[in-house]
Design an enzyme around this catalytic site. Structure first.
Site, PDB file in Angstrom:
ATOM      1  N   HIS A   1      20.375  94.178 -24.394  1.00  0.00           N
ATOM      2  CA  HIS A   1      19.415  94.721 -23.436  1.00  0.00           C
ATOM      3  C   HIS A   1      19.049  93.748 -22.317  1.00  0.00           C
ATOM      4  CE1 HIS A   1      19.244  97.930 -26.306  1.00  0.00           C
ATOM      5  NE2 HIS A   1      18.327  98.584 -25.635  1.00  0.00           N
TER       6      HIS A   1
ATOM      7  N   LYS B   1      17.294 101.498 -38.188  1.00  0.00           N
ATOM      8  CA  LYS B   1      16.112 101.284 -37.339  1.00  0.00           C
ATOM      9  C   LYS B   1      14.841 101.360 -38.173  1.00  0.00           C
ATOM     10  CE  LYS B   1      13.711 102.109 -33.086  1.00  0.00           C
ATOM     11  NZ  LYS B   1      13.695 102.596 -31.737  1.00  0.00           N
TER      12      LYS B   1
ATOM     13  N   ASN C   1      17.006  94.703 -29.370  1.00  0.00           N
ATOM     14  CA  ASN C   1      17.272  94.479 -27.946  1.00  0.00           C
ATOM     15  C   ASN C   1      18.645  93.850 -27.701  1.00  0.00           C
ATOM     16  OD1 ASN C   1      14.774  95.513 -27.287  1.00  0.00           O
ATOM     17  ND2 ASN C   1      13.762  93.520 -27.469  1.00  0.00           N
TER      18      ASN C   1
ATOM     19  N   HIS D   1      19.610  95.198 -18.913  1.00  0.00           N
ATOM     20  CA  HIS D   1      18.505  95.472 -17.983  1.00  0.00           C
ATOM     21  C   HIS D   1      18.754  94.842 -16.622  1.00  0.00           C
ATOM     22  CE1 HIS D   1      15.382  96.385 -21.353  1.00  0.00           C
ATOM     23  NE2 HIS D   1      15.957  97.474 -20.900  1.00  0.00           N
TER      24      HIS D   1
ATOM     25  N   GLU E   1      24.322 102.851 -28.674  1.00  0.00           N
ATOM     26  CA  GLU E   1      23.186 102.421 -29.511  1.00  0.00           C
ATOM     27  C   GLU E   1      23.547 102.509 -30.994  1.00  0.00           C
ATOM     28  OE1 GLU E   1      20.471 101.096 -28.243  1.00  0.00           O
ATOM     29  OE2 GLU E   1      20.328 101.831 -26.182  1.00  0.00           O
TER      30      GLU E   1
ATOM     31  N   ARG F   1      -7.914 111.092 -28.645  1.00  0.00           N
ATOM     32  CA  ARG F   1      -7.639 109.865 -29.429  1.00  0.00           C
ATOM     33  C   ARG F   1      -6.576 110.077 -30.519  1.00  0.00           C
ATOM     34  NH1 ARG F   1     -13.325 109.546 -28.858  1.00  0.00           N
ATOM     35  NH2 ARG F   1     -13.850 108.092 -27.193  1.00  0.00           N
TER      36      ARG F   1
ATOM     37  N   HIS G   1      21.529 103.869 -19.037  1.00  0.00           N
ATOM     38  CA  HIS G   1      20.985 102.806 -19.881  1.00  0.00           C
ATOM     39  C   HIS G   1      21.962 102.428 -21.009  1.00  0.00           C
ATOM     40  CE1 HIS G   1      18.122 100.455 -22.155  1.00  0.00           C
ATOM     41  NE2 HIS G   1      18.316 101.244 -23.198  1.00  0.00           N
TER      42      HIS G   1
ATOM     43  N   LYS H   1       7.550 103.781 -30.422  1.00  0.00           N
ATOM     44  CA  LYS H   1       7.279 103.247 -29.079  1.00  0.00           C
ATOM     45  C   LYS H   1       7.150 104.417 -28.118  1.00  0.00           C
ATOM     46  CE  LYS H   1       9.443  98.697 -28.933  1.00  0.00           C
ATOM     47  NZ  LYS H   1      10.548  97.916 -28.330  1.00  0.00           N
TER      48      LYS H   1
ATOM     49  N   GLU I   1       6.982  94.638 -33.084  1.00  0.00           N
ATOM     50  CA  GLU I   1       7.944  93.761 -32.408  1.00  0.00           C
ATOM     51  C   GLU I   1       7.440  92.338 -32.186  1.00  0.00           C
ATOM     52  OE1 GLU I   1      10.254  95.696 -29.239  1.00  0.00           O
ATOM     53  OE2 GLU I   1      10.516  93.725 -28.333  1.00  0.00           O
TER      54      GLU I   1
ATOM     55  N   ARG J   1      12.163  93.071 -35.050  1.00  0.00           N
ATOM     56  CA  ARG J   1      12.420  94.235 -34.178  1.00  0.00           C
ATOM     57  C   ARG J   1      13.082  93.819 -32.865  1.00  0.00           C
ATOM     58  NH1 ARG J   1       8.723  99.717 -33.493  1.00  0.00           N
ATOM     59  NH2 ARG J   1      10.098 100.736 -32.018  1.00  0.00           N
TER      60      ARG J   1
HETATM   61  P1  NAD Z   1      16.817 111.634 -20.954  1.00  0.00           P
HETATM   62  O1  NAD Z   1      15.669 112.050 -21.748  1.00  0.00           O
HETATM   63  O2  NAD Z   1      16.637 111.467 -19.492  1.00  0.00           O
HETATM   64  O3  NAD Z   1      18.021 112.639 -21.210  1.00  0.00           O
HETATM   65  C1  NAD Z   1      19.233 112.445 -20.521  1.00  0.00           C
HETATM   66  C2  NAD Z   1      19.692 113.733 -19.835  1.00  0.00           C
HETATM   67  O4  NAD Z   1      20.186 114.617 -20.831  1.00  0.00           O
HETATM   68  C3  NAD Z   1      18.598 114.496 -19.101  1.00  0.00           C
HETATM   69  O5  NAD Z   1      19.129 114.980 -17.902  1.00  0.00           O
HETATM   70  C4  NAD Z   1      18.275 115.656 -20.037  1.00  0.00           C
HETATM   71  O6  NAD Z   1      17.804 116.795 -19.362  1.00  0.00           O
HETATM   72  C5  NAD Z   1      19.613 115.913 -20.658  1.00  0.00           C
HETATM   73  N1  NAD Z   1      19.589 116.527 -21.977  1.00  0.00           N
HETATM   74  C6  NAD Z   1      18.798 116.208 -23.013  1.00  0.00           C
HETATM   75  N2  NAD Z   1      19.178 116.894 -24.110  1.00  0.00           N
HETATM   76  C7  NAD Z   1      20.208 117.679 -23.729  1.00  0.00           C
HETATM   77  C8  NAD Z   1      21.037 118.593 -24.414  1.00  0.00           C
HETATM   78  N3  NAD Z   1      20.933 118.797 -25.722  1.00  0.00           N
HETATM   79  N4  NAD Z   1      21.995 119.237 -23.695  1.00  0.00           N
HETATM   80  C9  NAD Z   1      22.161 118.994 -22.367  1.00  0.00           C
HETATM   81  N5  NAD Z   1      21.438 118.110 -21.685  1.00  0.00           N
HETATM   82  C10 NAD Z   1      20.472 117.463 -22.361  1.00  0.00           C
HETATM   83  O7  NAD Z   1      17.416 110.231 -21.446  1.00  0.00           O
HETATM   84  P2  NAD Z   1      17.721 109.584 -22.869  1.00  0.00           P
HETATM   85  O8  NAD Z   1      18.954 108.808 -22.681  1.00  0.00           O
HETATM   86  O9  NAD Z   1      17.629 110.551 -23.982  1.00  0.00           O
HETATM   87  O10 NAD Z   1      16.483 108.571 -23.037  1.00  0.00           O
HETATM   88  C11 NAD Z   1      16.261 107.538 -22.119  1.00  0.00           C
HETATM   89  C12 NAD Z   1      14.802 107.191 -22.178  1.00  0.00           C
HETATM   90  O11 NAD Z   1      14.499 106.747 -23.497  1.00  0.00           O
HETATM   91  C13 NAD Z   1      14.404 106.054 -21.248  1.00  0.00           C
HETATM   92  O12 NAD Z   1      13.214 106.419 -20.590  1.00  0.00           O
HETATM   93  C14 NAD Z   1      14.156 104.874 -22.172  1.00  0.00           C
HETATM   94  O13 NAD Z   1      13.170 103.996 -21.685  1.00  0.00           O
HETATM   95  C15 NAD Z   1      13.711 105.567 -23.420  1.00  0.00           C
HETATM   96  N6  NAD Z   1      13.923 104.824 -24.665  1.00  0.00           N
HETATM   97  C16 NAD Z   1      12.875 104.685 -25.510  1.00  0.00           C
HETATM   98  C17 NAD Z   1      13.046 104.021 -26.706  1.00  0.00           C
HETATM   99  C18 NAD Z   1      11.918 103.951 -27.674  1.00  0.00           C
HETATM  100  O14 NAD Z   1      12.027 103.227 -28.677  1.00  0.00           O
HETATM  101  N7  NAD Z   1      10.843 104.659 -27.447  1.00  0.00           N
HETATM  102  C19 NAD Z   1      14.290 103.480 -27.051  1.00  0.00           C
HETATM  103  C20 NAD Z   1      15.350 103.645 -26.161  1.00  0.00           C
HETATM  104  C21 NAD Z   1      15.160 104.321 -24.957  1.00  0.00           C
HETATM  105  N1  GLY Z   2      14.451 100.509 -28.688  1.00  0.00           N
HETATM  106  C1  GLY Z   2      13.920  99.328 -29.229  1.00  0.00           C
HETATM  107  C2  GLY Z   2      12.802  99.536 -30.186  1.00  0.00           C
HETATM  108  O1  GLY Z   2      12.469 100.631 -30.568  1.00  0.00           O
HETATM  109  O2  GLY Z   2      12.210  98.562 -30.581  1.00  0.00           O
END
Ligand code: NAD
Ligand code: GLY
Length: 376
Positions: free
Chosen positions: A254, A233, A251, A258, A191, A127, A272, A149, A243, A247
């Site tokens: 987005h 942020k 988006n 999307h 972003e 938990r 993305h 998130k 949100e 918040r």
């Molecule tokens: P990711 O985690 O897939 O990383 C992208 C690529 O970069 C991967 O292949 C990874 O292995 C590589 N990588 C990471 N760090 C590295 C480094 N320092 N050197 C070399 N390679 C490296 O993708 P991302 O773009 O970081 O994140 C996308 C994800 O984030 C999605 O799943 C999306 O839904 C999520 N997201 C969440 C929020 C949130 O608020 N929680 C907001 C935006 C996106």
């Molecule tokens: N990436 C959008 C949020 O965190 O609300």
């Protein structure tokens, strides 16, 4: 030079769940001292992916060495497919097998995939166990590691299973970005530009001047851009953690983005962040076409995003895969779409985004069809 002299701290002021985001080249050196006061015993669990492990395991081990903290590692293959229910179960099983309890801490060391899944695992473990984010992509440093998130994907859609669960600390060390592929870096940069477009026109102007320094990872420029993004942020998250209101502005780009990602079946030739850049350019142009956004601002957004090598038009896109009717129908699948209308984040100008509650999808489709006709 002591790299710590240029560290910046951004506070996410969520009362009893407030936390710091430490930003800068070399910020990782702060991990050991910070963890020492947080942990009940000198041991922490680290979730990562294989690419990050290969490049940066030594840096993380080095950062906690003098504090005498033992790290227990678990790594998964890189990529969005990793963010699955099955892998979440594997992470939880690893934590249980390692004897993790509520007083222990899980460190998510990676991009948004690892951060989102790690946060959800930490929220579920007995938990709720301690959770620290050490983001290693630019996108994760300016967006996904901040705000709580967490999620995994299911075959029915992205991020459908999740929780709000705030970390206790975020360390955004821009030196870790040196190994990031250029396209991933640019996707994260989109972003950063988003925060300027939402409510910070002076930051957008600064990026128009200094964006290349950020992309070249010049330490001062990168620290400034990441810290200002995190502060933007944080301010939004503090006002609307779950949100229901402001918040939603995060988006921006987005809903269009999307639709393009879904039409492309999430193939990696459209990341993305790239889809968000295209989506932001389109949101500004749709706003201009609807008499909401000054045309000069829409043109400037296209020019500034385009100058950093991000996609900003429909040039070169497959006309069938990205047909206007298909894109509009994907936008209709938005959870908040009702009877041919969809909420869209639009802007009255650069730095003046707002939630437009009921954009007419037929007009969006006509707009996209016109964009496709103009495209080369
Ligand atoms: P990711 O985690 O897939 O990383 C992208 C690529 O970069 C991967 O292949 C990874 O292995 C590589 N990588 C990471 N760090 C590295 C480094 N320092 N050197 C070399 N390679 C490296 O993708 P991302 O773009 O970081 O994140 C996308 C994800 O984030 C999605 O799943 C999306 O839904 C999520 N997201 C969440 C929020 C949130 O608020 N929680 C907001 C935006 C996106
Ligand atoms: N990436 C959008 C949020 O965190 O609300």
């Amino acid at each position: 030079m002591n790299p710590n002299t240029s560290l910046e701290t951004v506070r996410v002021d969520l009362g009893a769940r407030a936390y710091d985001i430490l930003v800068g080249h070399g910020a990782l050196t702060e991990l050991g001292p910070r963890l020492s006061v947080m942990l009940k015993r000198p041991r922490a669990f680290v979730l990562t992916d294989e690419t990050v492990m290969r490049h940066h395991k030594g840096a993380l081990e080095g950062a906690v060495k003098t504090a005498g903290i033992h790290l227990d590692w678990y790594s998964l293959p890189p990529g969005e497919k990793t963010k699955s229910f099955a892998n979440l179960e594997g992470v939880l099983d690893w934590l249980l097998a390692g004897g993790a309890d509520r007083g222990d801490t899980l460190i998510a060391f990676g991009g948004g995939v690892i951060g989102d899944m790690g946060g959800l695992a930490a929220s579920l473990m007995k938990r709720g166990m301690g959770f620290v984010q050490v983001p290693t992509t630019l996108l994760a440093q300016v967006d996904s590691s901040v705000g709580g998130k967490t999620a995994v994907n299911t075959p029915r859609g992205k991020n459908l299973i999740g929780a709000f669960y705030q970390p206790r600390l975020v360390i955004a060390d821009t030196a870790l970005l040196a190994t990031l592929p250029e396209r991933e870096l640019k996707a994260g940069y989109a972003e950063i530009v988003k925060y300027g477009l939402i409510n910070d026109a002076p930051f957008f102007d600064w990026l128009a001047e200094n964006g290349q320094k950020v992309l070249a990872l010049e330490p001062e420029a990168a620290r400034y851009a990441v810290a200002r993004s995190c502060a933007a942020k944080a301010a939004i998250v503090v006002e609307d953690e779950t949100e229901t209101g402001v918040r939603q502005l995060l988006n921006l780009g987005h809903t269009f983005g999307h639709a393009f990602e879904a039409a492309n079946e999430y193939r990696e030739d459209l990341l993305h962040g790239e889809a968000v850049a295209l989506g932001m350019a389109l949101a500004f142009r749709y706003g201009a076409a609807s008499g909401i956004t000054p045309a000069a601002d829409a043109a400037r957004v296209k020019q500034v995003l385009g100058a950093s090598g991000l996609p900003v038009s429909l040039n070169g896109l497959d006309r069938e895969r990205f047909a206007a009717a298909r894109l509009a129908s994907l936008m209709q699948q938005d959870k908040k779409a009702r009877a041919g209308r969809v909420p869209l984040i639009l802007a009255r100008g650069i730095g003046a985004a707002y939630v437009h509650p009921d954009a007419d999808l037929a007009s969006v489709e006509r707009f996209l069809a016109a964009e496709l006709t103009e495209a080369t």
